[in-house]
Write a protein that holds these residues in place. Sequence first.
Motif, PDB file in Angstrom:
ATOM      1  N   LYS A 123     -51.129  86.737   3.637  1.00 52.02           N
ATOM      2  CA  LYS A 123     -52.583  86.696   3.838  1.00 52.02           C
ATOM      3  C   LYS A 123     -52.997  86.577   5.309  1.00 52.02           C
ATOM      4  O   LYS A 123     -54.173  86.756   5.640  1.00 52.02           O
ATOM      5  CB  LYS A 123     -53.204  85.590   2.993  1.00 52.02           C
ATOM      6  N   ILE A 124     -52.040  86.238   6.184  1.00 57.30           N
ATOM      7  CA  ILE A 124     -52.393  86.165   7.615  1.00 57.30           C
ATOM      8  C   ILE A 124     -52.551  87.601   8.135  1.00 57.30           C
ATOM      9  O   ILE A 124     -51.632  88.412   8.001  1.00 57.30           O
ATOM     10  CB  ILE A 124     -51.303  85.429   8.432  1.00 57.30           C
ATOM     11  N   THR A 125     -53.704  87.885   8.693  1.00 55.50           N
ATOM     12  CA  THR A 125     -53.931  89.210   9.286  1.00 55.50           C
ATOM     13  C   THR A 125     -54.066  89.046  10.807  1.00 55.50           C
ATOM     14  O   THR A 125     -54.106  87.909  11.306  1.00 55.50           O
ATOM     15  CB  THR A 125     -55.243  89.844   8.754  1.00 55.50           C
ATOM     16  N   ASP A 126     -54.173  90.166  11.501  1.00 54.80           N
ATOM     17  CA  ASP A 126     -54.347  90.091  12.962  1.00 54.80           C
ATOM     18  C   ASP A 126     -55.666  89.400  13.335  1.00 54.80           C
ATOM     19  O   ASP A 126     -55.841  88.953  14.463  1.00 54.80           O
ATOM     20  CB  ASP A 126     -54.300  91.499  13.569  1.00 54.80           C
ATOM     21  N   GLY A 127     -56.580  89.339  12.376  1.00 51.60           N
ATOM     22  CA  GLY A 127     -57.888  88.730  12.666  1.00 51.60           C
ATOM     23  C   GLY A 127     -57.955  87.246  12.324  1.00 51.60           C
ATOM     24  O   GLY A 127     -58.921  86.569  12.684  1.00 51.60           O
ATOM     25  N   THR A 128     -56.954  86.712  11.634  1.00 49.61           N
ATOM     26  CA  THR A 128     -57.025  85.304  11.193  1.00 49.61           C
ATOM     27  C   THR A 128     -57.079  84.363  12.405  1.00 49.61           C
ATOM     28  O   THR A 128     -56.232  84.439  13.293  1.00 49.61           O
ATOM     29  CB  THR A 128     -55.801  84.943  10.308  1.00 49.61           C
ATOM     30  N   GLN A 129     -58.085  83.488  12.400  1.00 48.30           N
ATOM     31  CA  GLN A 129     -58.252  82.578  13.544  1.00 48.30           C
ATOM     32  C   GLN A 129     -57.926  81.132  13.222  1.00 48.30           C
ATOM     33  O   GLN A 129     -57.593  80.355  14.110  1.00 48.30           O
ATOM     34  CB  GLN A 129     -59.703  82.661  14.048  1.00 48.30           C
ATOM     35  N   LEU A 130     -58.078  80.782  11.939  1.00 46.91           N
ATOM     36  CA  LEU A 130     -57.863  79.375  11.573  1.00 46.91           C
ATOM     37  C   LEU A 130     -57.213  79.289  10.198  1.00 46.91           C
ATOM     38  O   LEU A 130     -57.605  80.011   9.280  1.00 46.91           O
ATOM     39  CB  LEU A 130     -59.210  78.627  11.559  1.00 46.91           C
ATOM     40  N   ILE A 131     -56.255  78.378  10.094  1.00 46.02           N
ATOM     41  CA  ILE A 131     -55.627  78.087   8.799  1.00 46.02           C
ATOM     42  C   ILE A 131     -55.832  76.594   8.549  1.00 46.02           C
ATOM     43  O   ILE A 131     -55.498  75.769   9.401  1.00 46.02           O
ATOM     44  CB  ILE A 131     -54.128  78.443   8.811  1.00 46.02           C
ATOM     45  N   SER A 132     -56.408  76.268   7.393  1.00 48.20           N
ATOM     46  CA  SER A 132     -56.709  74.867   7.105  1.00 48.20           C
ATOM     47  C   SER A 132     -55.929  74.397   5.878  1.00 48.20           C
ATOM     48  O   SER A 132     -56.122  74.915   4.780  1.00 48.20           O
ATOM     49  CB  SER A 132     -58.218  74.700   6.882  1.00 48.20           C
ATOM     50  N   ILE A 133     -55.058  73.430   6.107  1.00 49.79           N
ATOM     51  CA  ILE A 133     -54.202  72.918   5.032  1.00 49.79           C
ATOM     52  C   ILE A 133     -54.127  71.403   5.158  1.00 49.79           C
ATOM     53  O   ILE A 133     -53.682  70.872   6.180  1.00 49.79           O
ATOM     54  CB  ILE A 133     -52.783  73.525   5.140  1.00 49.79           C
ATOM     55  N   SER A 134     -54.568  70.709   4.127  1.00 51.05           N
ATOM     56  CA  SER A 134     -54.582  69.247   4.224  1.00 51.05           C
ATOM     57  C   SER A 134     -53.155  68.713   4.296  1.00 51.05           C
ATOM     58  O   SER A 134     -52.226  69.313   3.757  1.00 51.05           O
ATOM     59  CB  SER A 134     -55.292  68.640   3.020  1.00 51.05           C
ATOM     60  N   LEU A 135     -53.013  67.576   4.966  1.00 52.49           N
ATOM     61  CA  LEU A 135     -51.691  66.963   5.058  1.00 52.49           C
ATOM     62  C   LEU A 135     -51.309  66.391   3.692  1.00 52.49           C
ATOM     63  O   LEU A 135     -50.180  66.552   3.241  1.00 52.49           O
ATOM     64  CB  LEU A 135     -51.702  65.873   6.146  1.00 52.49           C
ATOM     65  N   ALA A 136     -52.260  65.736   3.051  1.00 53.46           N
ATOM     66  CA  ALA A 136     -52.006  65.227   1.689  1.00 53.46           C
ATOM     67  C   ALA A 136     -53.253  65.475   0.848  1.00 53.46           C
ATOM     68  O   ALA A 136     -54.362  65.164   1.262  1.00 53.46           O
ATOM     69  CB  ALA A 136     -51.677  63.746   1.734  1.00 53.46           C
ATOM     70  N   ARG A 154     -46.354  79.992  14.687  1.00 59.11           N
ATOM     71  CA  ARG A 154     -45.720  80.288  15.985  1.00 59.11           C
ATOM     72  C   ARG A 154     -45.182  81.722  16.008  1.00 59.11           C
ATOM     73  O   ARG A 154     -45.399  82.467  16.961  1.00 59.11           O
ATOM     74  CB  ARG A 154     -44.569  79.300  16.242  1.00 59.11           C
ATOM     75  N   ASP A 155     -44.513  82.112  14.915  1.00 63.65           N
ATOM     76  CA  ASP A 155     -43.967  83.476  14.826  1.00 63.65           C
ATOM     77  C   ASP A 155     -45.084  84.515  14.889  1.00 63.65           C
ATOM     78  O   ASP A 155     -44.951  85.545  15.567  1.00 63.65           O
ATOM     79  CB  ASP A 155     -43.181  83.666  13.514  1.00 63.65           C
ATOM     80  N   VAL A 156     -46.181  84.233  14.187  1.00 60.65           N
ATOM     81  CA  VAL A 156     -47.317  85.167  14.178  1.00 60.65           C
ATOM     82  C   VAL A 156     -47.872  85.307  15.605  1.00 60.65           C
ATOM     83  O   VAL A 156     -48.164  86.406  16.070  1.00 60.65           O
ATOM     84  CB  VAL A 156     -48.429  84.685  13.215  1.00 60.65           C
ATOM     85  N   LYS A 157     -47.963  84.184  16.301  1.00 60.60           N
ATOM     86  CA  LYS A 157     -48.514  84.202  17.675  1.00 60.60           C
ATOM     87  C   LYS A 157     -47.624  85.037  18.602  1.00 60.60           C
ATOM     88  O   LYS A 157     -48.125  85.811  19.419  1.00 60.60           O
ATOM     89  CB  LYS A 157     -48.625  82.780  18.215  1.00 60.60           C
ATOM     90  N   GLY A 164     -49.988  92.658  22.161  1.00 64.06           N
ATOM     91  CA  GLY A 164     -51.189  92.586  23.005  1.00 64.06           C
ATOM     92  C   GLY A 164     -52.450  92.169  22.259  1.00 64.06           C
ATOM     93  O   GLY A 164     -53.567  92.408  22.723  1.00 64.06           O
ATOM     94  N   ILE A 165     -52.258  91.536  21.117  1.00 62.91           N
ATOM     95  CA  ILE A 165     -53.435  91.066  20.350  1.00 62.91           C
ATOM     96  C   ILE A 165     -53.820  89.675  20.848  1.00 62.91           C
ATOM     97  O   ILE A 165     -52.999  88.751  20.849  1.00 62.91           O
ATOM     98  CB  ILE A 165     -53.126  91.067  18.835  1.00 62.91           C
ATOM     99  N   LYS A 166     -55.073  89.533  21.278  1.00 59.31           N
ATOM    100  CA  LYS A 166     -55.483  88.286  21.950  1.00 59.31           C
ATOM    101  C   LYS A 166     -56.073  87.248  20.997  1.00 59.31           C
ATOM    102  O   LYS A 166     -56.354  86.123  21.404  1.00 59.31           O
ATOM    103  CB  LYS A 166     -56.504  88.621  23.042  1.00 59.31           C
ATOM    104  N   THR A 167     -56.288  87.609  19.730  1.00 58.65           N
ATOM    105  CA  THR A 167     -56.929  86.675  18.782  1.00 58.65           C
ATOM    106  C   THR A 167     -56.087  85.407  18.644  1.00 58.65           C
ATOM    107  O   THR A 167     -54.879  85.469  18.432  1.00 58.65           O
ATOM    108  CB  THR A 167     -57.064  87.343  17.388  1.00 58.65           C
TER     109      THR A 167
END
Length: 376
Positions: A123-136, A154-157, A164-167
Motif C-alpha cells: 500500500k505504500i506508494t511514491d506519494g505516501t507521506q505519513l504512516i500511522s500505527i499505534s504502539l499499543a 527506511r528501505d522505501v526512503k 530522485g523522488i523527493k516526497t
Amino acid sequence: MIYLDHAAATPVSDKVLEAMRPYFSVDFFNPSAAYLPAKKVATDYEAAKGAIAHAIGAKASDLVITAGATEANNLAFTVINTCSALYLETEHESVRAVAKAYGGVAVKVLANGLIDLNDLKTKITDGTQLISISLANNELGTIQPLAEVAAIIRDVKINRMKRGIKTRLLLHSDASQALNLLDINVSRLGVDLLTLNAAKVYGPKGVGALYVSHDAKIKPLTLGGGQEKGLRSGTENVPGVIGFAKAVELAKEHLNGNRKKYAGWRKILLSELKDYELINKKHCLDNFVVVSFEGLDAERLIFLLEEKGVYVATGAACAASKGEKSHALKAIGLSNEQIAGSLRLTMGETNNETQIHEVAKIINEVVAKERTRLTK
Ligand code: PLP
C-alpha cells in the motif's frame, strides 16, 4: 468497587495531584508574563516538558503539548501536504477519523492483531507521506512491531532517493496506552512523531503531547499567542504538564514491577475464568485481557457486573458509548457473536490480587446465570 477499565481512564495519583496543586494557586502566573514569579513558572513548565521528553529519549524542544491525545493525533497529520496517508485499521478513532479526512488508506491486521507487513508494503506508494500505527492498541492491547515498520520505511526512503523522488515519508505512532507499560525510546522505535496521553498514566485528563522529530514539519491547528513555538497557541496548561511529568516519572519508576504484577494477574484471570475464549492471546500489554463469552451479550454482562460493583468495558469505551460494534475486533476477523460477547478487562493501580480472584469469581457467577437464563 472493582475497576477494570484502566485503558479508558486512570485516577490521578496522590503524588501527581500534590505536584500539580501549587500551580493552581500560588504559582498560577502566566508563563509568558515578564515578572520574576512568572519566569519561575515558565522554567518549571520547561523542566516538566524536559522530564516527559527525557522519558522517551527526546528533548523538551521536541515536544508540543496538547489538550490530550486526540489533538496530538490530529496535529501529527498536519505534516501531510497532499492527501496521502496510511493508518492501521485497528487505530483509535482519533487517528482513523483524521486519517480518513486526509484521504488515508487502511492497512490490514492479521488475526493476532499485528500489522500485516505485506499489506503495508503493497500500500505504500511514491506519494505516501505519513504512516500511522499505534504502539499499543486500545481495544486489544496489541503491541505493534514498530521497529520493523521503521525498517520498511527506511528501505522505501532509500529507493525513493535513488529514483530522485523527493516526497518525505514519516512514521507516526499513538503511544497513549503504552507509556505506562513499555520502555519507549523514539530513536529505538524509529518514529518521527509520537503521541502521548497523560490521562492513561495516572495524570490529568485533557493533557497530551506530540513528539516531533527534526525531519517532521507540523502545522499549527490553533493560531494565537504563539506558545509552543507557534505550533500550539494558547496559554500553557502549567498544572497539567507538571502533573504529566510527575505521572511519567512514577510510571517509569514502577514500569518493570507493574509489568510483572499485571502479567501475574493476567495468568490468574485466564486460569480462574470459566467458559470463555481468549481474544488477545499474544503480543499484548500485560494489563489487557480481552475475552469473549460467545452467545452472551456483553452489554448485559456489563450491566449485571456493575450491579455487583465491577466495572469493565466492551471494546473501546468511546465506540461502546456510540453503540457501535468494535472495528478492531471486526478487523481481526471475529464473528458478530464473538464481538457481541466480548469484554475488555484492563488492570491497573486501583487493583490488588485479592480483587483479581474476586472478579474472576463474580464474572463466572454472572456468566453462568446468564447462560442458565438463556437456556430456560
Ligand atoms: N489514542 C488512544 C490509543 C486512546 O486510547 C485514547 C483514549 O482513549 C485516545 C487516543 C484519545 O485520548 P483523549 O480522549 O485523551 O484525547
